[in-house]
Enzyme design. Structure first.
Site, mmCIF file in Angstrom:
data_model
loop_
_atom_site.group_PDB
_atom_site.id
_atom_site.type_symbol
_atom_site.label_atom_id
_atom_site.label_comp_id
_atom_site.label_asym_id
_atom_site.label_seq_id
_atom_site.Cartn_x
_atom_site.Cartn_y
_atom_site.Cartn_z
ATOM 1 N N CYS A 160 0.748 -1.121 0.175
ATOM 2 C CA CYS A 160 -0.031 -0.126 -0.036
ATOM 3 C C CYS A 160 0.810 1.253 -0.119
ATOM 4 C CB CYS A 160 -0.920 0.095 1.185
ATOM 5 S SG CYS A 160 -1.843 1.556 1.354
ATOM 6 N N CYS A 166 -0.216 4.150 2.388
ATOM 7 C CA CYS A 166 -0.024 3.608 3.948
ATOM 8 C C CYS A 166 1.622 3.862 4.105
ATOM 9 C CB CYS A 166 -0.392 2.173 4.045
ATOM 10 S SG CYS A 166 -2.090 1.837 4.011
ATOM 11 N N ASP A 167 2.311 3.274 3.352
ATOM 12 C CA ASP A 167 3.896 2.993 3.594
ATOM 13 C C ASP A 167 4.855 3.889 2.730
ATOM 14 O OD1 ASP A 167 2.742 1.425 5.329
ATOM 15 O OD2 ASP A 167 3.009 -0.528 3.977
#
Length: 558
Positions: A137, A140-141
């Site tokens: 993701c 997200c990251d």
């Protein structure tokens, strides 16, 4: 916040992505008593899409904005929502039973819209280094790879789009595609080729990754020439990233044995989205189909949401059930907002609309809750948190706030374990520390987890399955859980809510939400390169989304 629904519903929709929301709009408009169950944030994969330019009638938007409008349309037609995990189903009877961690729901019909999740490749090192360089993701990251090189595995739309997004952080992005060309739309591929920060290697596959604690080495092969080549992290970087975007697999595990599926786990339906079980439909990415896009998902939902109206009407007629006419509420007279709501507060995170929603939630609080914040005046985030809490505390009569400058009340600092800043802790109605702390300003996706922490501590709280509650209360060892999050991570709030609910139910457990962007020392110490990540007792690191029962299992083994 969960909405407890009594009696037999007309329809339960499992999943709040575009397909489920579209079905909700049509079912709600058809006056079906409808509940949408979603375990995470609304929107599914669409909610993580940074740019949507191919949805007819909407020239350009983002996934979150499109999903928010769909949700509002559902609410306009009286559709209810609840946030919980479905653990099992019984679809065999006339009345369908949906079992969740918060209890059971019953309905005359069910639409399965659970969607799909990222598919893993299974290369050596993938499981070992997930969260330590291997990720799935970018929103997200991506921030964890600031200044590092990144490899994106895949040749489709997701790989192309995520590669472009990752150029915001990475020093260089290399796309590894086993195909001889992109499989996405040419317009998207053209954008990739035009990006000077992206290199593309076709006919190439990842063989393995390795390293010491983080991904530092990778081996690749050209599947035409069979030539192998390797990449090693630069000495000054010490690591690099591998983002895998090779398609999705249907989230249909709990439906196996209940509805007919193909060999890959996709649920088989007819043209009306009916499964082989009467009254049960399936829509969206968990169906076999050639195109998996928002447009096809909402089409599935519309078809199922229309056909289910006929099914429910026929069932009620057969059973002799007559719905009581709903009382029409007189139209509310719109008045100009009172001065106190029109006036802006100290924090920019809470709009007037959000404040109105929070007032409704806080009005249901059964017991008092006190927010305690120790403020480090030299730290801007600590001051920002204080201003946010002042605005929040004004929204509920049973919500109180105590703010102390760092060092002024050492007894309170010790009581709430104020060892990191910014910090806010929750005390129960007796003034006892609940074990719930937030180290960071709970904006973004974490606003929801913060509000749920208050609601669950005050009561009535979200319903909790009795067996899970017993397993929580059986934890007899002291445990500290640090949940490392990013405010842009849509998987993180579920882990925060689950861990903090365990802390509320068991005084042996302390659960801290930590915004990783403010605590680079913790990130480096535990080598966290993906969220959500739980650090158990400052020793064990557990990556990935976890349900509350899975968190309990981790604590029992710690």
């Amino acid at each position: 916040m969960s909405i407890l629904t009594k009696g037999i519903l007309d329809l339960i929709i499992i999943g709040g992505g575009p397909a489920g929301l579209s079905a909700g709009i049509y079912a709600g408009r058809g006056k079906l008593n409808t509940l949408i169950i979603e375990k995470g944030n609304m929107g599914g994969q669409a909610a993580t899409t940074n740019e949507i330019v191919n949805y007819p009638g909407v020239r350009k938007t983002t996934g979150p904005l499109l999903i928010e409008e769909m949700k509002k349309q559902c609410e306009d037609f009286g559709v209810k929502f609840t946030k919980t995990d479905v653990t099992d189903v019984d679809l065999s009877g006339e009345v369908k039973i949906i079992k969740t961690i918060n209890g059971e729901y019953q309905a005359r019909s069910v639409i399965i819209a659970a969607g799909a999740g990222p598919r893993k490749l299974g290369f050596p090192g993938e499981a070992e280094f997930t969260g330590r360089g291997v990720a799935y993701c970018s929103t997200c990251d991506g921030e964890f790879f600031e200044g590092l090189e990144v490899f994106v595995i895949g040749a489709g739309f997701a790989a192309a789009e995520e590669a472009m997004y990752l150029t915001r952080f990475a020093s260089k992005v290399t796309i590894i595609a086993r195909e001889p060309e992109f499989t996405c739309a040419p317009s998207i591929a053209d954008k990739v080729f035009a990006n000077e920060h992206i290199e593309v290697k076709f006919n190439t596959e990842l063989l393995e990754v390795s390293g010491v604690e983080m991904v530092q080495h990778a081996r690749f092969i050209n599947n035409v020439t069979k030539e192998e080549w390797e990449y090693t992290a630069k000495e000054e970087d010490g690591a690099f990233g591998v983002f895998v975007f090779v398609g999705y697999q249907p989230k249909t595990e709990i439906f196996k044995g209940h509805v007919e599926m193909d060999e890959r786990g996709y649920i088989i339906t007819d043209e009306e989205m009916r499964t082989n079980i009467k009254g049960v439909y399936a829509v969206g990415d968990l169906r076999p189909k050639s195109l998996r896009q928002v447009i096809t998902a909402v089409a599935d939902g519309a078809i199922a949401g229309t056909d289910v109206q006929k099914y429910v009407a026929e069932e009620k007629e057969r059973l002799g059930i007559v719905d009581e006419p709903k009382e029409e509420k007189p139209a509310e007279k719109k008045e100009s907002a009172p001065k106190e709501t029109a006036k802006s507060g100290k924090s920019s995170l809470l709009s007037d609309a959000i404040k109105g929603q929070l007032k409704g939630i806080f009005a249901k609080m059964e017991n008092d809750v006190t927010l305690v914040s120790i403020v480090d005046e030299s730290m801007p985030k600590s001051v920002e948190l204080r201003d946010f809490l002042i605005d929040v505390a004004e929204l509920g009569d049973k919500l109180h706030l105590e703010v102390y400058p760092k060092g002024e009340n050492t007894e309170m600092e010790t009581k709430i374990n104020a060892d990191k800043f910014p910090v806010v802790s929750l005390l129960d109605h007796k003034g006892n520390y609940s074990g719930v702390k937030f180290h960071g300003v709970p904006g973004g996706h974490e606003l929801n987890s913060f509000i749920l922490a208050i609601y669950n501590l005050a009561g009535p709280g979200q319903a909790l399955d009795s067996s899970i509650k017993q397993s929580i209360q059986a934890i007899d060892k002291k445990a500290n859980i640090k949940i490392m999050v990013s405010l842009s991570c849509h998987y993180c709030p579920d882990v925060v809510v689950g861990a903090q609910r365990i802390a509320i139910e068991n005084p042996n457990v302390e659960a801290e939400m930590i915004d990783i962007s403010n605590f680079q020392d913790i990130k480096k110490k535990y080598k966290v390169m993906s969220v959500p990540a739980m650090i158990i007792n400052d020793e064990q690191v557990v990556f990935g989304a976890k349900k509350i029962n899975e968190i309990v299992a981790v604590l029992q083994q710690a």
